[in-house]
Enzyme design. Structure first.
Site, mmCIF file in Angstrom:
data_model
loop_
_atom_site.group_PDB
_atom_site.id
_atom_site.type_symbol
_atom_site.label_atom_id
_atom_site.label_comp_id
_atom_site.label_asym_id
_atom_site.label_seq_id
_atom_site.Cartn_x
_atom_site.Cartn_y
_atom_site.Cartn_z
ATOM 1 N N SER A 188 -18.196 43.827 4.055
ATOM 2 C CA SER A 188 -18.001 44.906 5.023
ATOM 3 C C SER A 188 -18.786 44.560 6.280
ATOM 4 O O SER A 188 -19.705 43.738 6.237
ATOM 5 C CB SER A 188 -18.548 46.207 4.421
ATOM 6 O OG SER A 188 -18.654 47.220 5.394
ATOM 7 N N TYR A 227 -25.226 51.558 0.154
ATOM 8 C CA TYR A 227 -23.985 50.784 0.309
ATOM 9 C C TYR A 227 -24.247 49.541 1.162
ATOM 10 O O TYR A 227 -23.865 48.423 0.805
ATOM 11 C CB TYR A 227 -22.935 51.692 0.963
ATOM 12 C CG TYR A 227 -21.586 51.063 1.207
ATOM 13 C CD1 TYR A 227 -20.779 50.661 0.155
ATOM 14 C CD2 TYR A 227 -21.099 50.893 2.509
ATOM 15 C CE1 TYR A 227 -19.524 50.101 0.386
ATOM 16 C CE2 TYR A 227 -19.851 50.344 2.754
ATOM 17 C CZ TYR A 227 -19.069 49.946 1.688
ATOM 18 O OH TYR A 227 -17.826 49.387 1.919
HETATM 19 N N1 LIG Z 1 -11.952 51.120 3.707
HETATM 20 C C1 LIG Z 1 -12.935 50.689 4.452
HETATM 21 O O1 LIG Z 1 -13.144 51.205 5.560
HETATM 22 C C2 LIG Z 1 -13.788 49.540 3.990
HETATM 23 C C3 LIG Z 1 -14.563 48.881 4.935
HETATM 24 C C4 LIG Z 1 -15.336 47.801 4.540
HETATM 25 C C5 LIG Z 1 -15.310 47.379 3.225
HETATM 26 N N2 LIG Z 1 -14.556 48.041 2.306
HETATM 27 C C6 LIG Z 1 -14.554 47.538 0.929
HETATM 28 O O2 LIG Z 1 -13.242 47.338 0.477
HETATM 29 C C7 LIG Z 1 -13.215 47.372 -0.942
HETATM 30 C C8 LIG Z 1 -12.049 48.226 -1.407
HETATM 31 O O3 LIG Z 1 -12.257 49.559 -1.004
HETATM 32 P P1 LIG Z 1 -11.125 50.454 -0.343
HETATM 33 O O4 LIG Z 1 -11.537 50.714 1.052
HETATM 34 O O5 LIG Z 1 -9.784 49.890 -0.603
HETATM 35 O O6 LIG Z 1 -11.375 51.825 -1.112
HETATM 36 P P2 LIG Z 1 -10.619 52.555 -2.316
HETATM 37 O O7 LIG Z 1 -9.244 52.925 -1.896
HETATM 38 O O8 LIG Z 1 -11.552 53.622 -2.735
HETATM 39 O O9 LIG Z 1 -10.508 51.433 -3.445
HETATM 40 C C9 LIG Z 1 -11.591 51.066 -4.218
HETATM 41 C C10 LIG Z 1 -11.061 50.491 -5.510
HETATM 42 O O10 LIG Z 1 -12.181 50.040 -6.296
HETATM 43 C C11 LIG Z 1 -11.982 50.528 -7.600
HETATM 44 N N3 LIG Z 1 -13.237 50.606 -8.339
HETATM 45 C C12 LIG Z 1 -14.366 51.316 -8.079
HETATM 46 N N4 LIG Z 1 -15.288 51.095 -9.015
HETATM 47 C C13 LIG Z 1 -14.748 50.210 -9.895
HETATM 48 C C14 LIG Z 1 -15.199 49.574 -11.072
HETATM 49 N N5 LIG Z 1 -16.422 49.826 -11.579
HETATM 50 N N6 LIG Z 1 -14.372 48.701 -11.701
HETATM 51 C C15 LIG Z 1 -13.141 48.437 -11.226
HETATM 52 N N7 LIG Z 1 -12.641 49.028 -10.124
HETATM 53 C C16 LIG Z 1 -13.444 49.897 -9.468
HETATM 54 C C17 LIG Z 1 -11.319 51.886 -7.435
HETATM 55 O O11 LIG Z 1 -10.737 52.276 -8.657
HETATM 56 P P3 LIG Z 1 -10.276 53.789 -8.984
HETATM 57 O O12 LIG Z 1 -8.910 53.950 -8.394
HETATM 58 O O13 LIG Z 1 -10.284 53.866 -10.476
HETATM 59 O O14 LIG Z 1 -11.267 54.704 -8.341
HETATM 60 C C18 LIG Z 1 -10.323 51.527 -6.348
HETATM 61 O O15 LIG Z 1 -9.190 50.894 -6.904
HETATM 62 C C19 LIG Z 1 -14.586 47.876 -1.386
HETATM 63 O O16 LIG Z 1 -15.354 46.795 -1.836
HETATM 64 C C20 LIG Z 1 -15.175 48.456 -0.116
HETATM 65 O O17 LIG Z 1 -16.576 48.426 -0.104
HETATM 66 C C21 LIG Z 1 -13.788 49.112 2.651
#
Ligand SMILES: NC(=O)c1ccc[n+]([C@@H]2O[C@H](COP(=O)([O-])OP(=O)(O)OC[C@H]3O[C@@H](n4cnc5c(N)ncnc54)[C@H](OP(=O)(O)O)[C@@H]3O)[C@@H](O)[C@H]2O)c1
Length: 281
Positions: A140, A153
């Site tokens: 991130s 985080y």
């Molecule tokens: N969106 C942003 O603005 C942003 C920015 C920078 C970085 N990121 C990073 O991008 C990545 C994906 O996040 P996202 O933005 O796509 O958010 P998201 O829609 O909340 O997706 C997160 C995913 O991680 C899964 N997850 C959480 N804990 C887990 C575990 N213990 N084992 C397996 N799966 C798990 C969730 O599963 P469930 O469906 O079961 O909850 C969900 O599928 C993360 O690493 C996040 O830190 C996001």
């Protein structure tokens, strides 16, 4: 030969979109998720895109060591190579550092740091035997600079950055590419369904109650809802590159943040971050 990618956290957000994007590009996708009952959204998107037959749904909680070992053994026993591991699963713990308990901090690291380390380690022997493969780690912009109210985080992503930077050096001579993806703010479930607010932060008696309320409301009003497909397309392009860079930044806000960090005197940057987040005393 069809390429194979394993993706963690494929039930929503970047993980879901990357699964469909890779499948559309002809990859076979091992879409893993901690709860297979949540596969409906990915299933539907894949069906609409006409690529459901290229996606396999597998159960994986990245904090479950046994499940990780079992899955790695299952995949290694198959005749197909594994071309990419995309460490995407993660969540955000919100709350001031003063209010976050050790247990909450550990919970954040269990998924965002130790989960990534464990999953990567489990699949490295297979990539090493093949003498090739990509390991993509979704970090991130918060892996490069601090922000108030999300210190746990931020810390988990800083840890990932250092770990991945070192891993890249160890793996490069073996033909394995390690890459960090650094998105800014994108419209996924991370700050809605999946965000966890630390317990003490929700306590009206917390010394930070008023400041955190202002922070959350400034976040709400200033939400930058970029399209997460940009990141999925970016990951697909990284996986097509036999010699990718270490870091890829996505989102104008992430580019702006890094430019400000590079160009502004640190006192001015700190003043700006405090001002914008509304957490002044
Ligand atoms: N969106 C942003 O603005 C942003 C920015 C920078 C970085 N990121 C990073 O991008 C990545 C994906 O996040 P996202 O933005 O796509 O958010 P998201 O829609 O909340 O997706 C997160 C995913 O991680 C899964 N997850 C959480 N804990 C887990 C575990 N213990 N084992 C397996 N799966 C798990 C969730 O599963 P469930 O469906 O079961 O909850 C969900 O599928 C993360 O690493 C996040 O830190 C996001």
């Amino acid at each position: 030969m069809t390429k194979v990618a394993l993706i963690t956290g494929a039930s929503s957000g970047f993980g879901l979109l990357t699964s469909v994007t890779l499948a559309r590009r002809g990859w076979r996708v091992l879409a893993t998720m901690r709860d297979l009952n949540r596969r409906g959204k990915l299933e539907e998107s894949a069906r609409v895109a006409g690529v459901l037959d290229r996606i396999e749904f597998l159960s994986l909680d990245v904090t479950n060591a046994e499940q990780i070992a079992e899955l790695a053994a299952t995949i290694a026993a198959r005749p197909d190579p594994l071309d990419a591991v995309v460490n995407n699963a993660g969540f955000a713990m919100a709350g001031f550092a003063e209010d976050i308990t050790d247990a909450e901090l550990r919970q954040q690291f269990e998924t965002n740091f130790f989960g990534v380390a464990a999953v990567t380690r489990a699949f490295l022997p297979q990539l090493r035997r093949q003498g090739a493969g990509h390991v993509v780690i979704i970090s991130s912009i918060t892996g490069r600079m601090g922000f108030p109210g999300v210190g746990s985080y931020v810390a988990s992503k800083f840890a990932l950055e250092g770990w991945a930077e070192s891993l890249r050096l160890e793996m490069k001579p073996l033909g394995i590419q390690v890459v960090l993806v650094e998105p800014g703010s994108f419209e996924t479930d991370i700050w809605s369904r999946n965000a966890i607010l630390s317990a003490q932060t929700q306590d009206a008696n917390s010394p930070n109650a008023a400041r955190i309320a202002r922070l959350l409301s400034s976040r709400e009003s200033g939400k930058l809802k970029a399209n997460p497909q940009v990141v999925a397309d970016g990951i697909a392009a990284i996986l097509d590159d036999p010699r990718p860079r270490l870091r890829y930044v996505f989102g104008w806000d992430a580019h702006l943040g890094l430019a400000l960090k590079r160009l502004l005197p640190s006192r001015l940057l700190e003043w700006l971050l405090i001002k914008v987040s509304g957490i002044g005393a």
